[in-house]
Enzyme design. Structure first.
Site, PDB file in Angstrom:
ATOM      1  N   PRO A  97       0.784  -1.239   0.000  1.00 45.67           N
ATOM      2  CA  PRO A  97       0.000   0.000   0.000  1.00 45.67           C
ATOM      3  C   PRO A  97       0.817   1.291   0.000  1.00 45.67           C
ATOM      4  O   PRO A  97       0.822   2.048   0.966  1.00 45.67           O
ATOM      5  CB  PRO A  97      -0.822  -0.137   1.282  1.00 45.67           C
ATOM      6  CG  PRO A  97       0.062  -0.915   2.194  1.00 45.67           C
ATOM      7  CD  PRO A  97       0.782  -1.886   1.308  1.00 45.67           C
ATOM      8  N   CYS A  98       1.463   1.575  -1.115  1.00 47.40           N
ATOM      9  CA  CYS A  98       2.240   2.807  -1.216  1.00 47.40           C
ATOM     10  C   CYS A  98       1.340   4.042  -1.138  1.00 47.40           C
ATOM     11  O   CYS A  98       1.814   5.131  -0.804  1.00 47.40           O
ATOM     12  CB  CYS A  98       3.085   2.829  -2.479  1.00 47.40           C
ATOM     13  SG  CYS A  98       2.168   2.554  -3.991  1.00 47.40           S
TER      14      CYS A  98
END
Length: 97
Positions: free
Chosen positions: A61-62
């Site tokens: 989850p950047c």
């Protein structure tokens, strides 16, 4: 739900450290590039470059990493509006500058 594991041989050692740390950020929470950099003994810019190279988004989850003063410079395959939409689905609203 099972935890996502990075496939072996993907990314540089530094990128893998960044992506692994991103995996620890809970849904509905955000951290800053500076927070990540401090934990990795690196710079926010290096963290941003590693996140830009993330081939596993949104599994890694950047989108949960933001700038101290807003959404941040978001590049790669997605733009900042897509990042805002992903965060909104998790209940996070990042103010616009």
């Amino acid at each position: 739900m099972t935890a996502f594991r990075l496939p072996a041989g993907t990314g540089t050692p530094f990128q893998r450290r960044v992506w692994t740390l991103a995996l620890t950020i809970p849904r509905g929470r955000v951290r800053t590039y500076g927070w990540m950099a401090a934990r990795l003994h690196s710079s926010p810019r290096a963290v941003g470059q590693a996140l830009k190279a993330n081939p596993f988004a949104p599994r890694v989850p950047c989108h949960r990493i933001v700038a101290a003063d807003g959404i941040g410079g978001y590049g790669g395959r997605w733009n900042s509006e897509k990042k805002r939409r992903l965060l909104a689905r998790e209940g996070v609203v990042v103010p616009r500058p």
